[in-house]
Structures are given as C-alpha cells and as structure tokens.
Enzyme design. Structure first.
Site, short mmCIF file in Angstrom:
data_model
loop_
_atom_site.label_atom_id
_atom_site.label_comp_id
_atom_site.label_asym_id
_atom_site.label_seq_id
_atom_site.Cartn_x
_atom_site.Cartn_y
_atom_site.Cartn_z
N SER A 25 1.22 -1.07 0.11
CA SER A 25 -0.09 -0.26 0.39
C SER A 25 1.06 1.40 -0.22
CB SER A 25 -0.85 0.17 1.75
OG SER A 25 -1.36 1.45 1.28
N GLY A 79 -12.21 7.63 4.15
CA GLY A 79 -12.85 7.36 6.39
C GLY A 79 -13.91 8.89 5.94
N LEU A 82 -16.67 8.47 0.69
CA LEU A 82 -16.55 8.39 -0.51
C LEU A 82 -16.05 7.25 -0.97
CD1 LEU A 82 -15.02 11.73 -1.45
CD2 LEU A 82 -17.34 11.83 -1.30
N SER A 85 -13.30 2.51 0.83
CA SER A 85 -13.01 0.81 0.69
C SER A 85 -13.72 0.05 -0.61
CB SER A 85 -13.81 0.57 1.86
OG SER A 85 -15.22 0.94 2.10
N ASP A 129 -21.93 1.02 -2.25
CA ASP A 129 -20.91 0.94 -3.17
C ASP A 129 -20.41 0.32 -4.08
OD1 ASP A 129 -21.37 3.24 -1.31
OD2 ASP A 129 -19.59 2.38 0.24
N TYR A 178 -22.74 3.04 12.04
CA TYR A 178 -23.62 2.75 10.78
C TYR A 178 -24.17 1.36 11.44
CZ TYR A 178 -23.56 0.96 6.24
OH TYR A 178 -24.31 0.41 5.44
#
Ligand code: ADP
Ligand code: MG
Length: 350
Positions: A25, A79, A82, A85, A129, A178
């Site tokens: 990453s 986070g 948008l 993930s 998403d 959530y």
C-alpha cells in the site's frame, strides 16, 4: 442513487509463481503477505482486510486465483464517506481476476466485494458503494434497486458539477453507529411485520403505513424508519426530476435528505451541518447534503458550472471562519466506474 466520481484508486498487478499475494500500500507505506489459501474471515482492523476479503470471497466462489504482486495507490480520501473501501475492493477484484485469467460479471464482482467487506471487516454495508464502483457511467447518476439489483442510468444536466467538500473531521463514534442504525431499522421492521405481514424491509412500507402502524414502537426506531421511508421516496422523486430536467427540485430534495439525516437518522454532526448550511446560501448551488456514514467526512454539492469558482471561494472562507479548518474541495463530474488501465495508459471498461 449514487454517482461515480473522477477520484480513483489504482491497483497494479503482476503474477507470482507461489500461492501468495504480496500487497504494497503506497498510502500506508506497508507491504503485507497474504497466503491465498488462508480464507478465515476475521477482521484484523487493517487495510489488508479488504484485499484478503476480496481474494477469500473470489476463491470461495470457485475461482482459481493465482499468486500476485499488487501495489495499491489510493486517490479517494479514506474514511470520508466517498467509499474508498469499495474503490479498493473493486480495483483489487479486477486486478486479481485479470491476473488469474478469470472472468466474472460486474454484478457478481460488486456482490463479492460487498461480501468481502461484510465478512472480513465487520461492516454490515449494503451494495450501493460496490455497485456504483462497478456500474457508474460518465455523466450519469445510477438509480439502484438494491433488492432486485436492477439499475437505471439517469443523465445529469451537463451544466451541473458535483463539488465534494471534506469537513476534515471524523468523529470517533462513526464506525459503530453504522451497524447500530441497521439494527435500529431491523427493530422497526420486526415491530411492523406483526401488523404488516407482507413486508420484508422498510422499503415495503409507505409513510402513511408507518404513521398508522408504527406509533407503538420505540421512538428511536420510529425516527430511523421514518428517515429510510422518506429517503426512499425522495430518491424516486429525484430520479423523476432527472428525467424531466428539473434540477432545482433535485437540489431541494438533497437539502430535505440532509435534514432527515440530521434530525431522524442522527448521523450528521456540527461540521457537516455548517458545510451544508453555508452551501445553501451560495448563488448557483442547487443542493447539498452529507454523504456516506456521517459524523464527519464529506458533503456533496450540486453546483452550476459557472458558479463553481465562486462556490469554492465562499465555502472555503465560510467554513474556515466557522471551524478554523481549511476544507478540501474536489470538483467532479459523474465518471465511469472501474476500468482496466494498461501500461500505455489506455482504459477499457471491458
Ligand atoms: P470510506 O469507504 O468511506 O472511505 P471506510 O472506513 O469504509 O471509509 O474505508 C476506509 C478503509 O479502507 C481504510 O481505513 C483502509 O483500511 C481501506 N482503504 C481505502 N483506501 C485504501 C488504499 N488506497 N490503500 C489501502 N487501504 C485502503
Ligand atoms: Mg466504506
């Protein structure tokens, strides 16, 4: 009814001869090794959960994945509502499938990525998403029926821009809330089902039915349900305004949505409310609302193209003076979802 933004996360992929994924990453500056044959869905609360999850679910579907070297470079703020993930999941799925010579249609890819997030990160997210990351098309919003997974592209007026304003805050409670909201909605369904046996979810309930049959349920569950039921109506109304081109009405529905998210669903926060209320006072802004899971993150604003520069100045100055934070602003048009990018930079949606 989401849109895909011009912000993108890239996953570069190349084959390995062993049964492992070596994933670097760039954003976390960290290399992880994931054995392809380890498929235990345990959340490690680590960015590699998303990659491990996608590989695990694809393998469970019977796909024979090959080892791979992967490099992830994010272009979606994390986070912030948008859906960075889903961007990581869908890009990883495309990369792993390509590397393994496997084919899977976009609907199955979206479902696999949702399952990965549910099982490997513990977030009980829906399909939106991942679905928009797979099916977004330039210039269009996408009306999704999350039950049938039918969807319909609806063109946005070309003179409209989508301006994303990042509040720059993320309040700690966000992640747990959530799943709490989902539980509260399920509580509302459980109450209503004894009076309305035909229903399976809140999308089967009209506002008048909720008002008639929902009075005895806990106040909190009632308000959560009222948000969902009215939001579903607003989405259908908004789709109609896109068909007829009444963008002003579309903008009013965005503001009504924000109000409902703030008052009934209670997932907003002061910073988001300030950002939305500032936007409402700026000329050329059609509508504004928070986006994503809430408690910080971004607002989405629909702004006339010729007012974009003025909007950016006004909202940045207003937000800075109210909160002391300089907001990040991204001005986008609706873009295509995931695509394959080859070494020469050519993109293809196939
Ligand atoms: P959102 O989807 O709204 O951005 P989430 O909490 O659902 O917020 O997902 C954010 C998480 O996704 C990050 O904490 C990280 O674990 C993972 N993620 C997103 N983008 C990247 C990236 N570019 N590289 C590695 N992990 C990422
Ligand atoms: Mg997410």
């Amino acid at each position: 009814m989401p849109v895909a933004l011009e912000l993108a996360t890239y996953v570069a992929v190349g084959p390995r001869e062993d049964r492992a994924l070596h994933v670097f990453s760039a954003d976390f500056d960290e290399l992880c090794t994931i054995p392809l044959d380890d498929r235990s869905p345990r959340p490690d609360n680590h960015w590699s959960d998303y990659v491990r999850g996608v590989a695990g679910v694809l393998t469970t579907l019977g796909l024979k994945l090959r080892g791979a070297n992967l490099v992830i470079v994010g272009g979606v703020p994390m986070g912030s509502g948008l859906s960075s993930s889903a961007a990581v999941e869908v890009a990883t799925a495309f990369a792993l499938l390509h590397n393994s010579g496997c084919a899977l249609d976009r609907k199955q890819i979206a479902l696999a990525c949702q399952q990965a997030e549910n099982e490997y990160t513990g977030a009980r997210c829906g399909i939106m998403d991942q679905f928009i990351a797979c099916f977004g098309r330039k210039g269009n919003a996408l009306l999704i029926d999350c039950r049938s997974l039918q969807s319909q592209l609806l063109p946005l007026r070309p003179e409209c821009r989508i301006a994303i304003c990042n509040t720059g805050v993320k309040h700690g409670i966000a992640s747990g809330e959530y799943n709490n909201r989902r539980a509260e909605c399920e509580q509302a369904v459980a109450y209503l089902i004894s009076r309305l046996p035909r229903i399976e979810a809140l999308r089967d309930v009209t506002l008048s039915e909720l008002q008639e049959f929902g009075q005895g349920m806990p106040q909190l569950a009632f308000r959560r349900a009222r948000h969902v039921v009215t939001e579903n109506e607003r989405v259908l109304d908004a789709a109609e305004t896109l068909r007829t081109g009444e963008m002003e009405r579309f903008g009013q529905l965005m503001l009504a949505s924000h109000e409902s998210l703030r008052e009934d669903y209670e997932v907003s926060c002061d910073e988001l409310n300030i950002m939305v209320s500032l936007a409402g006072k700026i000329e050329g802004v059609l509508g504004a609302r928070m986006t994503g899971g809430g408690f910080g993150g971004c607002t989405v604003n629909l702004v006339r193209q010729d007012s974009v520069a003025h909007f950016q100045e006004e909202i940045a100055a207003g937000y800075q003076s109210a909160t002391g934070i300089a907001p990040q602003i991204y001005v986008c048009e609706a873009a295509d979802g995931a695509s394959r990018v080859t070494g020469d930079g050519a993109e293809s949606l196939a």
